[in-house]
Write a protein that holds these residues in place. Structure first.
Motif, PDB file in Angstrom:
ATOM      1  N   LEU A 154       0.782  -1.333  -0.118  1.00 29.17           N
ATOM      2  CA  LEU A 154      -0.077   0.080  -0.101  1.00 29.17           C
ATOM      3  C   LEU A 154       0.971   1.219  -0.089  1.00 29.17           C
ATOM      4  N   ILE A 158       4.198   5.768  -2.079  1.00 27.53           N
ATOM      5  CA  ILE A 158       4.093   6.950  -1.309  1.00 27.53           C
ATOM      6  C   ILE A 158       5.515   7.461  -1.223  1.00 27.53           C
ATOM      7  N   ARG A 159       5.575   8.855  -1.246  1.00 28.83           N
ATOM      8  CA  ARG A 159       6.992   9.191  -1.105  1.00 28.83           C
ATOM      9  C   ARG A 159       7.647   8.874   0.420  1.00 28.83           C
ATOM     10  N   THR A 160       6.641   9.291   1.426  1.00 30.86           N
ATOM     11  CA  THR A 160       7.035   8.979   2.690  1.00 30.86           C
ATOM     12  C   THR A 160       6.953   7.707   3.125  1.00 30.86           C
ATOM     13  N   LEU A 164       5.861   6.275   7.297  1.00 28.12           N
ATOM     14  CA  LEU A 164       4.307   5.804   7.109  1.00 28.12           C
ATOM     15  C   LEU A 164       4.148   4.665   7.575  1.00 28.12           C
ATOM     16  N   VAL A 167       3.802   3.679  11.529  1.00 26.89           N
ATOM     17  CA  VAL A 167       2.708   4.424  11.878  1.00 26.89           C
ATOM     18  C   VAL A 167       1.502   3.444  11.600  1.00 26.89           C
ATOM     19  N   ASP A 224      -1.050   1.159  -9.691  1.00 27.43           N
ATOM     20  CA  ASP A 224      -0.545   2.654  -9.648  1.00 27.43           C
ATOM     21  C   ASP A 224      -1.044   3.819 -10.394  1.00 27.43           C
TER      22      ASP A 224
END
Lengths: 224, 237, 246
Positions: A154, A158-160, A164, A167, A224
């Motif tokens: 998932l 995502i860049r971060t 992420l 978390v 994507d």
């Protein structure tokens, strides 16, 4: 299914060749354990208290080390665009999920099998129910990896993603950590497999539920 | 110039206000004094229970809506389900926070601690954490379609984790020495038998569901307006 | 100006009223075309024209918003697994695993496509030979030069003998040696009736490979003609410029 095995085999082959993930996960979980035992300080000779704290420490170290591995599980496929290559040759994308899950689970269990003896030595444990402990480890790891692999997919675009993933992962694995820690504690303090029956049942339910859900949504996670 | 739809929403808001006032009034003036009976300890502080319980249920309901809207979004890729999911999550996170707040206040009054690791309260905490993670997903993605798709997935997985947390927390608490015995809620059960108490609880349930519905509807309208603004911006380019 | 693109029995690719929206932006608008078996079609267009999107949809990575796409009579949305078996993609990304050897990479992809081991061994040997990497076969991909990786990537694309080949900017990163290998292999594929679709910025290089050219602009097909009806590269480039700037 055969495709899943091939993917898992491919992952394990490159991993055991470079041992990048394996080494960093091992060192990391060792460090976590050492830091905890330092912070316990003079509690270490009071076996009653340590017996209650140690299982938590053990699983925290596995969890943290696991997030290292999971964050690379799919991110590693971004190199040279391999993820697209993999998606093109996997006739059913769920086989990617199962393959990744297999390889991560094997990697995690390898680490656990190395860490546990060291841990027992560090904290002076005497374990009777070693079979029970193995069952708990496998069930706990499967549940953890089944959610973790889904979240790894998932977050892959995502860049971060590195920040992420932990978390997102930690709140979801509370239901697996609790019974795993409980059962490990019981086994460390001299219980055997019949004492942890309830925990095993809960772990199995968790594993099944999350495996099934992940199967249902995985395809959406890696578009994507 | 109000459209008939926004008139309806305003009416709902007015009704909700009345319901909340009535419900709160019932707690303080209609309920008989909670003395004697099976739970002397609870006393006045027990009244927060009439707020706490409906809020807790509403926060679960909100997350259930996120779950269902997530499934619907994945099946249809229709933006309106994403609007529904995020509106519900945003209102729900407020309620989830209130559950913890009211729960702690009650705990402090009854047991002297703000926090006890009681299964239901702990589950609410897990729910709050999952909600927070849900918003982390949303925040980290700029592209609207990816954001909708990935947060839908997280909403579905997160929803499944909450009841399982409850089961495992209960298992965890049952082996540790229980500080308060099994009668944490059971003790108050005797007090709930009276019809006036049940009526009060019912009215509070209705009031808080209405509050949720109102906030939810406002939030949806808000989000729809945002979408329209975005569409307009896009078409200006 | 438009070639005869009415569907017929020997169409390998058939795209009907294809639209794709990403967010509020419609990337592809009502695209229609079909490709006959064995032909080579080049697709040109400026950045953002929708070439990549079209490729992603044709290769089953993305699903269309509207319309239908069929490859070998299989629909992309409902029968993607059958399509994946019959297509190969050569892109500027190599899809190769750095920590596996050249041979292992080919072996992995071959096995994924379900090729029998003895046939696969022969094919790996053949393609390593063909692309001139036999002497580096047991080296890890990370140790190979860029040109070699590209050649290995060509072998990877062909290992399962795809009937349809998607070439996404195939010349990017190819050195002269690799270009020769690449063009030789393409000629060989012509005799096997492999259908090819090329997306490229480099009109000069790719025009000589194709027998039909399509120009895509702002999500629409603005030009579609057989090469034999176009006089030469120069005039085609002029047409391209005129269409894009209008």
């Amino acid at each position: 299914m055969i495709q899943s095995l091939r993917i898992a085999l491919k992952d394990l082959k490159s991993e055991f060749r470079t041992k990048q993930m394996l080494n960093s996960m091992l060192v990391f979980s060792l460090i976590v354990i050492v830091i905890f035992s330092i912070s316990f300080g003079n509690l270490l000779n009071r076996s009653q208290i340590i017996g209650q704290l140690a299982p938590g420490v053990l699983w925290i170290s596995f969890t943290f080390a696991g997030t290292l591995g999971l964050s690379r599980s799919f991110a590693a496929e971004l190199e040279n665009g391999c993820l697209d290559g993999l998606k093109l040759c996997s006739f059913n994308w769920n086989s990617i999920y199962i393959g990744k899950m297999l390889s991560s689970t094997i990697l995690m269990i390898t680490i656990e099998l190395i860490i546990i003896p060291l841990f027992i030595v560090f904290f002076n444990f005497n374990i009777q129910g070693i079979h029970g402990l193995f069952i708990i480890l496998v069930l706990g790891t499967i549940g953890y990896i089944s959610v973790g692999t889904l979240l790894s997919a998932l977050t892959v675009n995502i860049r971060t993603r590195e920040i992420l993933l932990p978390v997102l992962l930690l709140p979801l694995i509370i239901p697996i950590l609790l019974p795993a820690v409980l059962a490990t504690g019981k086994l460390f303090s001299g219980g055997n497999i019949t004492d942890v029956f309830q925990e095993i049942r809960l772990l199995i339910v968790y594993d099944i539920i999350f495996f099934v859900i992940a199967q249902l949504v995985f395809e959406y996670a890696i578009q994507d | 110039m109000l459209s008939s739809e926004s008139k309806k929403v305003n009416l709902l808001a007015v009704l909700t206000t009345i319901a909340i006032i009535v419900a709160t009034g019932m707690i303080f003036f209609y309920l008989p004094q909670m003395t004697g009976g099976s739970s002397e300890v609870l006393g006045e502080s027990f009244k927060i229970f009439y707020i706490h319980l409906p809020i807790a249920f509403t926060s679960y309901l909100a997350f259930f809506i996120v779950f269902v809207a997530g499934i619907m979004y994945l099946r249809s890729s229709n933006k309106k389900w994403d609007i529904l999911a995020r509106s519900s999550a945003e209102v729900g996170i407020g309620f989830a926070f209130l559950v913890i707040a009211t729960g702690s206040i009650w705990a402090k009054a009854v047991w002297g601690w703000y926090w006890i690791w009681e299964p239901r309260l702990t589950t609410s905490l897990v729910l709050l954490l999952v909600y927070l993670a849900y918003f982390m997903v949303r925040q980290s993605i700029d592209e609207p379609e990816t954001r909708a798709r990935l947060s839908s997935i997280f909403g579905i997985v997160g929803f499944a984790a909450v009841p399982l947390s409850f089961l495992s927390v209960r298992l965890w608490r049952s082996v540790h020495p229980l500080m308060f015995g099994e009668s944490i809620y059971g003790g108050s059960g005797g007090g709930l038998e009276g019809p006036s108490l049940i009526l009060t609880l019912l009215v509070n349930f209705i009031a808080f569901f209405m509050l949720f519905a109102t906030l939810f509807v406002y939030k949806i309208q808000n989000e729809e307006l945002k979408e329209q603004v975005n569409d307009l911006k896009q078409s200006m380019e | 100006m438009f070639a005869d693109n009415v569907g017929s029995m020997d169409d390998v690719i058939s795209v009907k009223n294809l639209s794709k929206s990403i967010g509020n932006h419609q990337v592809l608008k009502n695209i229609c075309f079909s490709v006959k078996k064995g032909s080579t079609v080049a697709i040109y267009g400026p950045n953002g024209a929708g070439k990549t999107t079209l490729f992603k949809i044709l290769s089953t990575l993305w699903t269309p918003t509207e319309g239908s796409v069929a490859i070998n009579k299989f629909d992309v949305s409902t029968d993607s697994s059958n399509i994946r078996k019959s297509i190969g993609i050569l892109s500027h990304e190599t899809f190769l695993y750095n920590d596996l050897t050249a041979e292992e990479n080919l072996c992995f992809y071959g096995q994924m496509y379900g090729i029998d081991n003895d046939i696969l061994d022969k094919r790996i040997e053949y393609f390593l030979e063909k692309t001139g990497i036999t002497y580096r076969a047991t080296d890890r991909v990370s140790e190979l030069s860029r040109g070699m990786k590209q050649r290995l990537s060509i072998a990877r694309t062909l290992i399962h003998e795809p009937q349809v080949l998607f070439l996404d900017e195939p010349y990017t990163g190819l050195d002269q040696n690799a270009v020769n290998v690449f063009e030789n292999i393409l000629k060989e594929l012509d005799s096997k009736k492999t259908t090819k679709l090329i997306v490229s910025h480099n009109i000069e290089q790719s025009f000589k490979l194709c027998d039909r050219a399509i120009i895509l602009d702002k999500g629409k097909i603005v030009f579609d003609d057989l090469k034999k009806d176009i006089s030469d590269v120069g005039s085609f480039k002029q047409t391209y410029k005129n269409l894009i700037n209008s």
